[in-house]
Design an enzyme around this catalytic site. Structure first.
Site, PDB file in Angstrom:
ATOM      1  N   ARG A  99       0.880  -1.184   0.000  1.00 34.65           N
ATOM      2  CA  ARG A  99       0.000   0.000   0.000  1.00 34.65           C
ATOM      3  C   ARG A  99       0.908   1.221   0.000  1.00 34.65           C
ATOM      4  NH1 ARG A  99      -5.432   1.194   3.406  1.00 34.65           N
ATOM      5  NH2 ARG A  99      -6.099  -0.313   1.852  1.00 34.65           N
ATOM      6  N   HIS A 126      -7.216   0.632  -6.600  1.00 29.58           N
ATOM      7  CA  HIS A 126      -7.392  -0.332  -5.503  1.00 29.58           C
ATOM      8  C   HIS A 126      -8.006  -1.603  -6.109  1.00 29.58           C
ATOM      9  CE1 HIS A 126      -7.575  -1.848  -1.579  1.00 29.58           C
ATOM     10  NE2 HIS A 126      -8.349  -0.964  -0.970  1.00 29.58           N
ATOM     11  N   GLN A 129      -9.825  -4.284  -3.971  1.00 28.10           N
ATOM     12  CA  GLN A 129     -11.144  -3.823  -3.534  1.00 28.10           C
ATOM     13  C   GLN A 129     -12.177  -4.065  -4.637  1.00 28.10           C
ATOM     14  OE1 GLN A 129     -11.950  -2.027  -0.415  1.00 28.10           O
ATOM     15  NE2 GLN A 129     -13.946  -2.720  -1.143  1.00 28.10           N
ATOM     16  N   ASP A 217     -17.884   6.457  -1.668  1.00 31.74           N
ATOM     17  CA  ASP A 217     -16.585   6.393  -0.972  1.00 31.74           C
ATOM     18  C   ASP A 217     -16.422   7.740  -0.272  1.00 31.74           C
ATOM     19  OD1 ASP A 217     -13.993   5.772  -0.176  1.00 31.74           O
ATOM     20  OD2 ASP A 217     -13.184   5.551  -2.200  1.00 31.74           O
ATOM     21  N   CYS A 258     -16.693   0.965   0.188  1.00 29.11           N
ATOM     22  CA  CYS A 258     -15.465   0.190   0.421  1.00 29.11           C
ATOM     23  C   CYS A 258     -15.022   0.239   1.881  1.00 29.11           C
ATOM     24  CB  CYS A 258     -14.360   0.701  -0.489  1.00 29.11           C
ATOM     25  SG  CYS A 258     -14.143   2.475  -0.403  1.00 29.11           S
ATOM     26  N   ARG A 286     -13.322  -9.530   1.097  1.00 26.12           N
ATOM     27  CA  ARG A 286     -11.914  -9.213   0.819  1.00 26.12           C
ATOM     28  C   ARG A 286     -11.041 -10.433   1.148  1.00 26.12           C
ATOM     29  NH1 ARG A 286     -10.456  -3.805   1.162  1.00 26.12           N
ATOM     30  NH2 ARG A 286      -8.481  -4.569   0.335  1.00 26.12           N
TER      31      ARG A 286
HETATM   32  N1   CP Z   1     -11.316  -0.526   1.969  1.00 25.84           N
HETATM   33  C1   CP Z   1     -10.064  -0.596   2.486  1.00 25.84           C
HETATM   34  O1   CP Z   1      -9.070  -0.748   1.773  1.00 25.84           O
HETATM   35  O2   CP Z   1     -10.027  -0.528   3.836  1.00 25.84           O
HETATM   36  P1   CP Z   1      -8.704  -0.289   4.704  1.00 25.84           P
HETATM   37  O3   CP Z   1      -8.187   1.088   4.343  1.00 25.84           O
HETATM   38  O4   CP Z   1      -9.152  -0.382   6.126  1.00 25.84           O
HETATM   39  O5   CP Z   1      -7.700  -1.349   4.338  1.00 25.84           O
END
Ligand code: CP
Length: 322
Positions: A99, A126, A129, A217, A258, A286
């Protein structure tokens, strides 16, 4: 399947089909030895709840060993290059889940490493996701082709991946945003190259008409905290998902997010907690889908059982006998 998953557009329809079928199986049979003997680095430059925990638990359930790395406690934070870090990690682990703040960090990592790099969120995309989200849509609606998904709000990294993957899966993707906050021309062009389209609206009520899925979002993504006041002025109250907006779909639609949600900003409690909300099933999926991605990479021969360089020691150079 390609070695790296940096963008939703890296996936072929056959990859998605295989991942979803594996995810169905892994839901029913969660524990396996598919990653036995293999370690996976989870390198996070930004906070996370869902992505970190689902990958960490997922790797363990597959018999592998997750190694969580907080970016700030690695030598990256003291100037070691992304390339040198990647070439070092490949000596210990079989894949890197990362990330990052800037998407090009992932591209540099993937170019330098001989092991897979999986995007766990960047400023641009992402993909994990989006893959999980369409798996949830398939579970809830029983189909994907022809489904209409209306995204309300900011054209975030999540939206970008939903639009790209939507094109691959035959989903009609719409977005309603204030002027200046809509999708980039580059994104629309990439979606069109994949055979899809993005229908862009300013009016949320128009965008949700006939939609099967209403998705939103946060209005202020990670790294945009300094824009908070301006963004709230641009988005509120018109782009908040309310019960009234949900009723404008004209059908029984599902609500998706998300997460994390900023309740009272992009969505009201009554929608988050309604019967139509599938947000926690989304979060749960997920785990299954990301495990399936790792298993698929292993099946395709991309996840080495032995890290690079781990094997018999090199024989010492031969010299004359004394
Ligand atoms: N949706 C998502 O990626 O959540 P986090 O930021 O908690 O990993």
């Amino acid at each position: 399947m390609r070695k790296d998953l940096l963008s939703a557009s890296d996936l072929e329809p056959s990859d998605v089909e295989a991942i979803y079928s594996l995810a169905d199986h892994l839901r029913a049979v969660p524990l396996s030895r598919a990653l036995e003997g293999r370690a996976v680095a989870l390198l996070f430059e930004r906070p996370s709840t869902r992505t970190r925990v689902s990958f960490e638990v997922g790797v363990s359930q597959l018999g592998g060993h997750p190694v969580y790395l907080d970016y700030t406690t690695t030598q990256l934070s003291r100037g070691e290059s992304v390339e040198d870090t990647a070439r070092t990690l490949e000596r210990y682990v079989s894949a890197i889940v990362a990330r990052v703040s800037r998407h090009d960090t992932l591209e540099r990592m993937a170019a330098a490493a001989r092991i897979p790099v999986i995007n766990a969120l960047s400023d641009l995309e992402h993909p994990c996701q989006a893959l999980s989200d369409y798996y949830t849509v398939r579970e809830k609606l029983g189909r994907l082709r022809g489904v209409v998904l209306a995204f309300i709000g900011d054209s975030t990294n999540v939206f970008n991946s939903l639009a790209l993957l939507g094109a691959i899966l035959g989903v009609e993707v719409r977005i309603a945003s204030p002027r200046g906050y809509g999708p980039s021309r580059a994104l629309i062009s990439r979606v069109r190259d994949l055979g899809g389209d993005v229908l862009v609206y300013e009016d949320p009520e128009e965008a949700v008409r006939g939609a099967d899925v209403v998705y939103t979002d946060v209005f202020i993504s990670m790294g945009q905290e300094s824009e908070r006041e301006a963004r709230l002025r641009a988005f509120l109250p018109r782009y908040r998902v309310t019960e009234e907006l949900m009723s404008r779909t004209g059908k029984r639609s599902i609500f998706m997010h998300c997460l994390p949600a900023h309740r009272g900003e992009e969505v009201e409690d009554a929608v988050m907690d309604s019967e139509s909300s599938v947000v926690f099933d989304q979060a749960g999926n997920r785990l299954h889908v990301q495990k399936a991605i790792l298993v698929r990479l292993a099946e395709e021969g991309h996840l080495r059982r032995r890290p690079i360089g781990l094997g018999r020691p090199a024989a010492p150079p031969r010299g004359p006998r004394r």
